[in-house]
Design a protein around this motif. Sequence first.
Motif, PDB file in Angstrom:
ATOM      1  N   HIS A 318       0.769  -1.409  -0.138  1.00  0.00           N
ATOM      2  CA  HIS A 318      -0.049   0.130  -0.067  1.00  0.00           C
ATOM      3  C   HIS A 318       0.852   1.112   0.010  1.00  0.00           C
ATOM      4  N   MET A 319       2.043   1.106   0.688  1.00  0.00           N
ATOM      5  CA  MET A 319       2.809   2.453   0.664  1.00  0.00           C
ATOM      6  C   MET A 319       3.484   2.584  -0.357  1.00  0.00           C
ATOM      7  N   SER A 320       3.765   1.664  -1.202  1.00  0.00           N
ATOM      8  CA  SER A 320       4.290   1.972  -2.672  1.00  0.00           C
ATOM      9  C   SER A 320       3.376   2.674  -3.694  1.00  0.00           C
ATOM     10  N   SER A 321       1.925   2.613  -3.446  1.00  0.00           N
ATOM     11  CA  SER A 321       1.102   3.507  -4.145  1.00  0.00           C
ATOM     12  C   SER A 321       0.876   5.005  -3.420  1.00  0.00           C
ATOM     13  N   GLN A 322       1.064   5.020  -2.027  1.00  0.00           N
ATOM     14  CA  GLN A 322       1.036   6.247  -1.263  1.00  0.00           C
ATOM     15  C   GLN A 322       2.348   6.960  -1.678  1.00  0.00           C
ATOM     16  N   LEU A 323       3.533   6.278  -1.900  1.00  0.00           N
ATOM     17  CA  LEU A 323       4.913   6.958  -2.128  1.00  0.00           C
ATOM     18  C   LEU A 323       4.780   7.442  -3.576  1.00  0.00           C
ATOM     19  N   GLN A 324       4.209   6.603  -4.562  1.00  0.00           N
ATOM     20  CA  GLN A 324       4.125   6.972  -5.860  1.00  0.00           C
ATOM     21  C   GLN A 324       2.984   8.306  -5.697  1.00  0.00           C
ATOM     22  N   GLU A 325       1.905   8.089  -5.235  1.00  0.00           N
ATOM     23  CA  GLU A 325       0.978   9.569  -5.117  1.00  0.00           C
ATOM     24  C   GLU A 325       1.559  10.719  -4.752  1.00  0.00           C
ATOM     25  N   GLY A 326       2.478  10.599  -3.710  1.00  0.00           N
ATOM     26  CA  GLY A 326       3.113  11.527  -2.624  1.00  0.00           C
ATOM     27  C   GLY A 326       4.306  12.170  -3.760  1.00  0.00           C
TER      28      GLY A 326
END
Length: 597
Positions: A318-326
């Motif tokens: 999930h963090m990988s997508s959060q990272l991507q968005e951020g």
Amino acid sequence: MDFSNPRFSKRKSSKQRSSNGKFPVKKFLSYYRPHLKLFTAVLVCAAIVSAASLALPLLVRQLTKETLANGNAFAIGEAVRIGTAMLALILIQNAGGYFVDYKGHEVGARMERDIRGELFAHMQTLSFDFHDRRRTGELMSRLTHDLLLLSELYHHGPEDYLKYSVRFVGAFIILFTIDAPLTLTVFAFLPVLGLLTLVFNKKLNRTLTHNKERIAGVNEQAEDSLAGIRVVQSFGGEKLENGKFGQANERFFRSRKATYRAEALFYNTFETVLQLITVAAVLVGSVRIAGSRLDLADLIAFLLYIGYLTEPVQRLAHMSSQLQEGVTGFQRFMEIMRTVPSVEDRPDARRLERAAGGIEFRGVSFRYDSRESETLNELSLHIRAGEYVALVGPSGSGKTTLCSLIPRFYDVQGGAVLLDGRDVREWTLESLRGAVGTVQQDVYLFGGTVEDNIRYGRPDADEAQIVEAARQAGAHEFIAGLPQGYRTEIGQRGVRLSGGQKQRLSIARLFLKNPPVLILDEATSALDNESEAAVREALDRLAVGRTTLVVAHRLSTIRGASRIVVLTERGITEQGAHDELLARGGIYAELYAKSFI
Ligand code: ATP
């Protein structure tokens, strides 16, 4: 002065500073600096909370072991000791959790506030050509939505990474020391879980991106139709607009549906694998118990620890997508921050103290970035200090453009505009713009009171000066008649003013600002005769003792002009006094005959 100097003849547009294509890590991290102390405290606390959470199942195991070993001779004292330790751990976990949740989010919000302030301040410096190209809605979404995602990344990123690493590694070591084969059985499932999350996450992200595009479509359509509601209603275009909106709305609905399907599939598949892991652990655990390799207390602890292994895998994905968005949000932020204003002070710019007001266009050529051909081509015009000049000509011939070059809303590509004998680029922007006042047809009034809006002309003006400016602008009477006089709120939240009243407020602003150069851009062309007379009177008073350039469509506007300049697509074709130009029988006479002006 050397106008062949490339410094003068080249004009830049709002371009981006080069970024060498890499993610600006240093800049990204620099926003932590002012909040480092608090953020370190949050991280330390998060590590303590995670470590405390690891100990709890161990205590459960110990208590169960005691119970199993002692049977009926269960030692109350021991149970109380373990129970107290458990309570202490729960307290640490939740008090610490409170601190981490509260202060962690606060750090993210603080950084978001800092970045937003910086971005907004930068947007204010960007020149007209930048704002010509960007929709306000798009800039607003960069200021709000993008930065929300960024703040989540700023605090959740390091915090979650630390929290889940401690829990994962800790749980693995503990489980491994309890029973290696059982641990490896559980571990064998983790890659499946990881892969599943990654694949679904990708799909989910795609649908979420779709969602964002579709909701932007709904917003855009609604904005367009609602902003133009007067046109819609007067043309009976409601059905057409409903149809357009309906399409955007339906597209958004379909994209939401796809998201929910992906989400439901993901969570339930994930849940299935989690349950399979538990069943496998119980089965293998039972075999191990039967073989006396393990006892019941170990198996219970195992089951309690399973979540410690699976949750980090899920969170990491999930963090990988959060990272991507951020990261995308930060890149979009940097894209604006790297845009250099096309109109800036030169390093050696001088302050223009009280200008006399002589203006000269010397061989000026100008083209808008988005245009193929030049709007103004080698145009020359001299306006003496204190002169009142009217600019007339067919629509689109460049009258407004010419005026906007004086306060450097745009810079020329060829030639130069001079104020008080010096290229306007030699003056500081602040002092140059302070010397030029503009009245436009579309007056923009800010939210706030009448008084605030007039004070915009000179922020340090006192009440008496504001009233005096309003009197000179012929606005005092109607302001006094408003419900709260000068304190009346105007704009969206307050009273609506007529076109002529708004004009007079904008003129009052200029009485306060008191600039030596005045540009009146079709200021009265949209007003009815009565309003026009009031505004005209105020403008005549305002023009006294100032260099005035009037863009005029109506004859009444140019009555007081000592000189009329006719601008056509071929440049300045005629100039002189009204009678003189009429007698010449040229374009002006033609325009006049057609009552064009
Ligand atoms: P009008 O009397 O209708 O107000 P004008 O003589 O003041 O016209 P300008 O508004 O200066 O004419 O426009 C001159 C030309 O430049 C027009 O072709 C117009 O479409 C174009 N133009 C004006 N503003 C911009 C802009 N911000 N970006 C691109 N082109 C522009």
